[in-house]
Design a protein around this motif. Sequence first.
Motif, PDB file in Angstrom:
ATOM      1  N   TYR A 148       0.854  -1.186   0.000  1.00  0.00           N
ATOM      2  CA  TYR A 148       0.000   0.000   0.000  1.00  0.00           C
ATOM      3  C   TYR A 148       0.895   1.243   0.000  1.00  0.00           C
ATOM      4  N   GLU A 160      -5.592   8.417  -0.038  1.00  0.00           N
ATOM      5  CA  GLU A 160      -6.458   7.887  -1.092  1.00  0.00           C
ATOM      6  C   GLU A 160      -7.642   8.805  -1.388  1.00  0.00           C
ATOM      7  N   GLU A 205      -9.846  10.180  -4.961  1.00  0.00           N
ATOM      8  CA  GLU A 205     -11.306  10.124  -5.098  1.00  0.00           C
ATOM      9  C   GLU A 205     -11.891  11.517  -5.344  1.00  0.00           C
ATOM     10  N   ALA A 217     -11.288   5.411  -7.936  1.00  0.00           N
ATOM     11  CA  ALA A 217     -10.164   5.615  -7.018  1.00  0.00           C
ATOM     12  C   ALA A 217      -9.636   4.273  -6.514  1.00  0.00           C
ATOM     13  N   LYS A 218     -10.514   3.345  -6.226  1.00  0.00           N
ATOM     14  CA  LYS A 218     -10.087   2.003  -5.790  1.00  0.00           C
ATOM     15  C   LYS A 218      -9.306   1.315  -6.910  1.00  0.00           C
ATOM     16  N   LEU A 269      -5.851   2.775  -6.989  1.00  0.00           N
ATOM     17  CA  LEU A 269      -5.067   2.239  -5.876  1.00  0.00           C
ATOM     18  C   LEU A 269      -4.582   0.826  -6.187  1.00  0.00           C
TER      19      LEU A 269
END
Length: 70
Positions: free
Chosen positions: A9, A25, A29, A51-52, A55
Motif C-alpha cells: 500500500y 487515497e 477520489e 479511485a479504488k 489504488l
Amino acid sequence: MYALDLSYYPKEIKKRNGEIVPFDESKIENAVLKAMQACGEGSPQQAQKVAKGVLKELIKIKRHFKGFVP
C-alpha cells in the motif's frame, strides 16, 4: 486480481514540486469526482470505484518496482 496486501500500500507520494507527503487515497477520489462533475457525469460512488481501481494499479506497480513512490 491481487488481494489487498498492505505491505504494498502506498505510504507516501511525490508531489509535482518534488515534496514527499503521506499518501491520501481520498485525494484521488476527490480529484476523480471533480473531473466527473466538470463533465456533468458520474457520482460519488463511481468516483470511489475509480479511485479504488487506481489504488489497485499503484499496488501492482509497487509489487514490481520495490522503491516506487507514486
